[in-house]
Design an enzyme around this catalytic site. Structure first.
Site, mmCIF file in Angstrom:
data_model
loop_
_atom_site.group_PDB
_atom_site.id
_atom_site.type_symbol
_atom_site.label_atom_id
_atom_site.label_comp_id
_atom_site.label_asym_id
_atom_site.label_seq_id
_atom_site.Cartn_x
_atom_site.Cartn_y
_atom_site.Cartn_z
ATOM 1 N N HIS A 56 -3.974 10.494 -8.804
ATOM 2 C CA HIS A 56 -4.127 9.418 -9.651
ATOM 3 C C HIS A 56 -5.345 8.980 -10.481
ATOM 4 O O HIS A 56 -5.795 7.948 -10.634
ATOM 5 C CB HIS A 56 -4.370 8.018 -8.279
ATOM 6 C CG HIS A 56 -3.060 8.512 -7.366
ATOM 7 N ND1 HIS A 56 -1.769 8.388 -7.606
ATOM 8 C CD2 HIS A 56 -3.216 8.832 -6.053
ATOM 9 C CE1 HIS A 56 -1.172 8.550 -6.378
ATOM 10 N NE2 HIS A 56 -1.869 8.962 -5.446
ATOM 11 N N LYS A 104 -6.767 2.465 0.709
ATOM 12 C CA LYS A 104 -5.533 1.916 0.045
ATOM 13 C C LYS A 104 -4.457 2.093 1.369
ATOM 14 O O LYS A 104 -4.434 3.084 2.240
ATOM 15 C CB LYS A 104 -5.186 3.041 -1.087
ATOM 16 C CG LYS A 104 -5.677 2.710 -2.193
ATOM 17 C CD LYS A 104 -4.844 3.566 -3.296
ATOM 18 C CE LYS A 104 -4.982 4.859 -3.052
ATOM 19 N NZ LYS A 104 -5.794 5.842 -2.572
ATOM 20 N N HIS A 218 3.367 6.969 -5.767
ATOM 21 C CA HIS A 218 3.620 8.548 -5.501
ATOM 22 C C HIS A 218 5.178 8.992 -5.853
ATOM 23 O O HIS A 218 5.735 9.798 -5.427
ATOM 24 C CB HIS A 218 3.537 8.769 -4.024
ATOM 25 C CG HIS A 218 2.217 8.582 -3.425
ATOM 26 N ND1 HIS A 218 1.777 7.410 -2.824
ATOM 27 C CD2 HIS A 218 1.055 9.276 -3.377
ATOM 28 C CE1 HIS A 218 0.491 7.383 -2.546
ATOM 29 N NE2 HIS A 218 -0.030 8.526 -2.811
#
Length: 356
Positions: A56, A104, A218
């Site tokens: 990320h 997260k 994802h």
């Protein structure tokens, strides 16, 4: 699959070695793996720590530095870091005022950061816990119980990092983090999927006329697979979803320090309304040219103006990616004067810097 890698088993180590070679203001710790800023925090400054799976970038290691994160815990690609990484990072960066974990909302991240919170609290240290769950697309996904934490995490890291640098207490930071999470709304779309090196093929397949609407970082599916028409139609659909799907209740777990127990709290997130001021983030999920991102921002600004929302600040670029996914996300974070002052506070990290 053609990627600039040697072996799947060595991807994270080689990339982190290159990261600290390029950014010597950051320090790589190994066994266990985590990144910290080279310059230690001021005495009795709360240390902000975040982290998650790799893939990320620049989130999270790219935001370690003055005015933002004190440390980042990094797992393998799309895989949560482990509690021992988080615990070691907390011990390394704690300057006497404790640490705040910003997490997260993904099942692995939540479980491991919760364990690290308990372990660090058992040492007698002061530790706080804030969740980000800003994705309005779906209530539950392949990786989560509840809403996913996506690009609003970056905006939270910036504002909370500035608040920590200005001497906010751990209680004040937790309260601010909860407010920012409750005011942030995100939605993502993909025109093509990402390719995880270990899998060797895209995580899903789309035709030339399709897009995955509400995609996760994802590659998780979103609301539905929709026809792709053009930029304007896509941005209008994303904006409409941010507005209409932004009002809901959800249950979050909170760490109660006095009792050293987890408590569940029901939180009502309110939709954006005319008259609100926001920080707008147009985020590249991987392989979208910057020129296209600016066109997206142009249309988003028109949508906001027509609805009566004022964009007070903006970011356009790659901040919370998903490997090589061809897609974008839009985040709108409702802010007030205090939030904007913290946003404008100087920051100096590998991926975000302004001010003195």
């Amino acid at each position: 699959m053609k990627k600039l890698i040697n072996q799947c088993e060595t991807i994270l180590d080689e990339q982190l070695q290159g990261f600290v070679a390029a950014h010597p203001q950051c320090v790589l710790h190994q066994s266990p793996t985590f990144i910290t800023r080279h310059q230690p925090l001021k005495a009795n400054q709360v240390a902000l720590i975040s982290g998650g799976g790799s893939g990320h970038e620049p989130m999270h290691a790219g935001f370690v530095g003055q005015g933002m994160l004190a440390g980042a815990c990094l797992g393998e690609i799309f895989t949560s870091p482990t509690p021992d990484q988080m615990l070691a990072c907390a011990i390394q960066v704690d300057s006497g005022a404790g640490v705040l974990f910003l997490v997260k909302n993904y099942t692995g991240d939540i479980l491991n950061f919760e364990t690290a919170t308990e372990l660090y609290a058992d040492t007698g240290a002061n530790v706080g816990f804030v969740v980000s769950d800003d994705d309005v697309a779906v209530k539950d996904s392949l990786y989560t119980a509840g809403r996913r934490g996506v690009a609003n995490t970056v905006l939270m890291e910036k504002i909370l990092g500035a608040a920590a640098a200005q001497g906010y207490s751990l209680d004040a930071l937790e309260n601010l983090g909860a407010k920012l999470n409750n005011h942030g709304h995100s939605i993502g779309v993909a025109l093509n999927a990402c390719t995880v090196p270990a899998a060797g093929q895209p995580s899903f397949t789309l035709t030339e006329q399709e897009m995955e609407f509400g995609v996760g970082i994802h590659g998780e599916p979103g609301i539905e697979r929709r026809p792709y028409v053009d930029l304007n139609t896509t941005v209008e659909q994303m904006f409409d979803t941010l507005i209409t799907n932004g009002d809901y209740e959800r249950t979050l777990r909170c760490w109660d320090r006095p009792t050293s127990q987890w408590q569940e709290m029901t939180v009502h997130k309110k939709a954006l309304q005319a008259g609100d001021r926001v920080i707008a983030l147009v985020n590249n999920l991987g392989s979208v040219p910057l020129s296209e991102l600016y066109a997206v921002y142009g249309k988003l600004s028109q949508c906001c103006q027509a609805y009566g929302i004022t964009i007070a600040r903006n970011l356009v670029g790659s901040y919370c990616t998903s490997l090589d996914m061809q897609g974008i996300s839009i985040t709108l974070l409702k802010v007030d004067d205090d939030d904007l002052a913290l946003w404008d506070f100087p920051v100096n990290t590998p991926a975000l810097r302004w001010g003195e």
